[in-house]
Design an enzyme around this catalytic site. Structure first.
Site, short mmCIF file in Angstrom:
data_model
loop_
_atom_site.label_atom_id
_atom_site.label_comp_id
_atom_site.label_asym_id
_atom_site.label_seq_id
_atom_site.Cartn_x
_atom_site.Cartn_y
_atom_site.Cartn_z
N ALA A 66 27.38 -16.73 -15.13
CA ALA A 66 27.65 -15.82 -14.02
C ALA A 66 28.98 -16.22 -13.37
O ALA A 66 29.51 -17.30 -13.61
CB ALA A 66 26.52 -15.89 -13.00
N GLY A 111 24.16 -17.96 -17.36
CA GLY A 111 23.86 -16.55 -17.64
C GLY A 111 24.28 -16.14 -19.04
O GLY A 111 23.74 -15.19 -19.60
N GLU A 114 21.43 -17.07 -21.07
CA GLU A 114 20.35 -16.13 -20.73
C GLU A 114 20.56 -14.79 -21.43
O GLU A 114 19.62 -14.15 -21.88
CB GLU A 114 20.25 -15.97 -19.22
CG GLU A 114 19.78 -17.27 -18.54
CD GLU A 114 19.77 -17.19 -17.03
OE1 GLU A 114 20.87 -17.14 -16.43
OE2 GLU A 114 18.68 -17.17 -16.46
N GLU A 134 23.00 -24.36 -14.66
CA GLU A 134 22.88 -23.99 -13.24
C GLU A 134 22.57 -25.19 -12.33
O GLU A 134 23.06 -25.27 -11.21
CB GLU A 134 21.79 -22.92 -13.07
CG GLU A 134 22.15 -21.54 -13.56
CD GLU A 134 21.85 -21.32 -15.03
OE1 GLU A 134 21.66 -22.30 -15.76
OE2 GLU A 134 21.82 -20.14 -15.44
C1 LIG Z 1 21.99 -16.68 -13.04
C2 LIG Z 1 23.11 -17.33 -13.79
C3 LIG Z 1 23.81 -18.38 -13.16
C4 LIG Z 1 24.96 -19.00 -13.85
O1 LIG Z 1 25.36 -18.62 -14.97
S1 LIG Z 1 25.72 -20.27 -12.98
C5 LIG Z 1 27.14 -20.67 -13.94
C6 LIG Z 1 26.78 -21.39 -15.23
N1 LIG Z 1 28.01 -21.72 -15.95
C7 LIG Z 1 28.59 -22.94 -15.83
O2 LIG Z 1 28.10 -23.81 -15.18
C8 LIG Z 1 29.88 -23.16 -16.59
C9 LIG Z 1 30.99 -23.55 -15.61
N2 LIG Z 1 32.24 -23.72 -16.31
C10 LIG Z 1 32.48 -24.86 -17.01
O3 LIG Z 1 31.68 -25.74 -17.18
C11 LIG Z 1 33.86 -24.97 -17.62
O4 LIG Z 1 34.72 -24.11 -16.94
C12 LIG Z 1 33.87 -24.59 -19.12
C13 LIG Z 1 33.12 -25.64 -19.91
C14 LIG Z 1 33.29 -23.21 -19.32
C15 LIG Z 1 35.34 -24.55 -19.57
O5 LIG Z 1 35.95 -25.77 -19.18
P1 LIG Z 1 37.54 -25.92 -19.32
O6 LIG Z 1 37.97 -25.52 -20.67
O7 LIG Z 1 37.87 -27.30 -18.82
O8 LIG Z 1 38.18 -24.83 -18.31
P2 LIG Z 1 38.07 -24.83 -16.73
O9 LIG Z 1 39.39 -25.24 -16.17
O10 LIG Z 1 36.87 -25.50 -16.25
O11 LIG Z 1 37.86 -23.27 -16.46
C16 LIG Z 1 38.94 -22.36 -16.72
C17 LIG Z 1 38.92 -21.36 -15.57
O12 LIG Z 1 37.69 -20.61 -15.66
C18 LIG Z 1 36.98 -20.73 -14.43
N3 LIG Z 1 35.56 -20.67 -14.72
C19 LIG Z 1 34.90 -21.41 -15.62
N4 LIG Z 1 33.60 -21.08 -15.62
C20 LIG Z 1 33.43 -20.09 -14.71
C21 LIG Z 1 32.33 -19.31 -14.25
N5 LIG Z 1 31.12 -19.43 -14.77
N6 LIG Z 1 32.54 -18.39 -13.28
C22 LIG Z 1 33.79 -18.22 -12.76
N7 LIG Z 1 34.87 -18.91 -13.16
C23 LIG Z 1 34.69 -19.84 -14.13
C24 LIG Z 1 37.41 -22.06 -13.85
O13 LIG Z 1 37.20 -22.06 -12.46
C25 LIG Z 1 38.89 -22.05 -14.21
O14 LIG Z 1 39.53 -21.17 -13.29
P3 LIG Z 1 40.96 -21.57 -12.67
O15 LIG Z 1 41.87 -21.63 -13.85
O16 LIG Z 1 41.25 -20.48 -11.71
O17 LIG Z 1 40.77 -22.93 -12.04
#
Ligand SMILES: C/C=C/C(=O)SCCNC(=O)CCNC(=O)[C@H](O)C(C)(C)COP(=O)(O)OP(=O)(O)OC[C@H]1O[C@@H](n2cnc3c(N)ncnc32)[C@H](O)[C@@H]1OP(=O)(O)O
Length: 260
Positions: A66, A111, A114, A134
């Site tokens: 998400a 998500g 999911e 999450e």
């Molecule tokens: C009901 C459902 C709930 C959910 O789904 S809660 C969310 C669950 N998802 C996560 O926890 C994943 C979070 N993201 C990460 O762990 C990492 O990212 C990744 C492993 C996907 C990629 O890591 P890397 O390659 O180091 O890139 P980066 O600098 O962390 O991310 C690149 C840009 O993408 C944004 N981003 C990453 N994941 C999300 C997300 N899920 N929602 C919104 N933005 C996201 C970051 O912030 C950043 O952005 P900028 O370049 O502006 O700093």
């Protein structure tokens, strides 16, 4: 809403290929929500689409979850409205009679996993990783993850993944039954499309009945589930597809199923 196209639909030999193309991580933003809803309505109305593939654009992520950056905006209104819209779309995928194959081209997190769990089959690039992350944010999966993961891999493994938020690699996901197949890097979409095209030419009514029986049977006791199965055997006996399948076998030719 940015107006940028973040969800694409291409129809290829009876397969509706849905691509989430929302750089950099294909997060489930409000734009994705709106466009995925439109695409699924288009799929539902197109009888030529007999199987569905869902994938993410780019080599890194299937869907990284998400939109974390939108959660603060939900503190006032609460998470229910956004989650409900996504859950209805995921339930559509789980309940449409069409087979749905997830082509896991990269990270499927939160998500994103999911979404993949609401599909019938999952084909993973060997580099792909999966996790309900999450908990690392202090959040609980809200798009069915606690329920569908536990039904797929069992409660103990589901709790391990939920409590730790850890990512599992494709080979471990295969051992868990979380994915159906692991393929060389970059091949998930090709393999998913190959499978989906085969299913699109198969006996679609029977496949739809199989899907319903497995899903519904999980909610029933064995006796009732077996009775439901027999009711659908009786239903399939009335189809043109069965007559076509039998005739094709007896006359040693390839069946042409019409989903009738
Ligand atoms: C009901 C459902 C709930 C959910 O789904 S809660 C969310 C669950 N998802 C996560 O926890 C994943 C979070 N993201 C990460 O762990 C990492 O990212 C990744 C492993 C996907 C990629 O890591 P890397 O390659 O180091 O890139 P980066 O600098 O962390 O991310 C690149 C840009 O993408 C944004 N981003 C990453 N994941 C999300 C997300 N899920 N929602 C919104 N933005 C996201 C970051 O912030 C950043 O952005 P900028 O370049 O502006 O700093």
């Amino acid at each position: 809403m940015s107006g940028q196209k973040v969800v694409e639909l291409v129809i290829d030999e009876g397969v509706g290929v849905i691509t989430i193309n929302n750089p950099p991580v294909n997060a489930l933003t409000l734009d994705v929500r709106a466009q995925l809803k439109d695409v699924l309505q288009e799929v539902e109305q197109n009888a030529d689409i007999r199987a569905i593939v869902i994938t993410g654009a780019g080599p890194k992520c299937f869907v990284a979850g998400a939109d974390i950056k939108d959660f603060p905006n939900q503190f006032e209104v609460g998470p229910r409205e956004n989650a409900t819209i996504y859950k209805e779309m995921f339930s559509y995928l789980e309940n449409t009679p069409r087979p749905v194959v997830a082509a896991l081209n990269g990270l499927a997190l939160g998500g994103g996993l999911e979404l993949a769990l609401s599909c019938d089959l999952r084909i993973a690039d060997e580099k792909a990783k999966f996790g309900l992350t999450e908990v690392t944010l202090g959040l609980v999966p809200g798009l069915g993850g606690t329920q569908r993961l536990a039904r797929l891999v069992g409660p103990a493994k589901a709790k391990e993944l939920l409590f730790t938020g850890k990512m599992v690699k494709a080979d471990e996901a295969m051992q868990l039954g979380l994915v159906n197949q692991v393929v060389p890097n970059g091949e998930a979409l090709n393999e998913a499309l190959k499978l989906a095209k085969k299913l699109a030419k198969s006996a679609g009514v029977a496949i739809g009945y199989d899907k319903y029986l497995v899903n519904k049977g999980l909610e029933l006791n064995l006796e009732d589930a077996l009775e439901l199965e027999m009711q659908y055997v009786e239903k399939v006996f009335k189809t043109e597809d069965l007559r076509e399948g039998l005739d094709a076998f007896i006359n040693k030719r390839e069946a042409v199923f019409k989903n009738a």
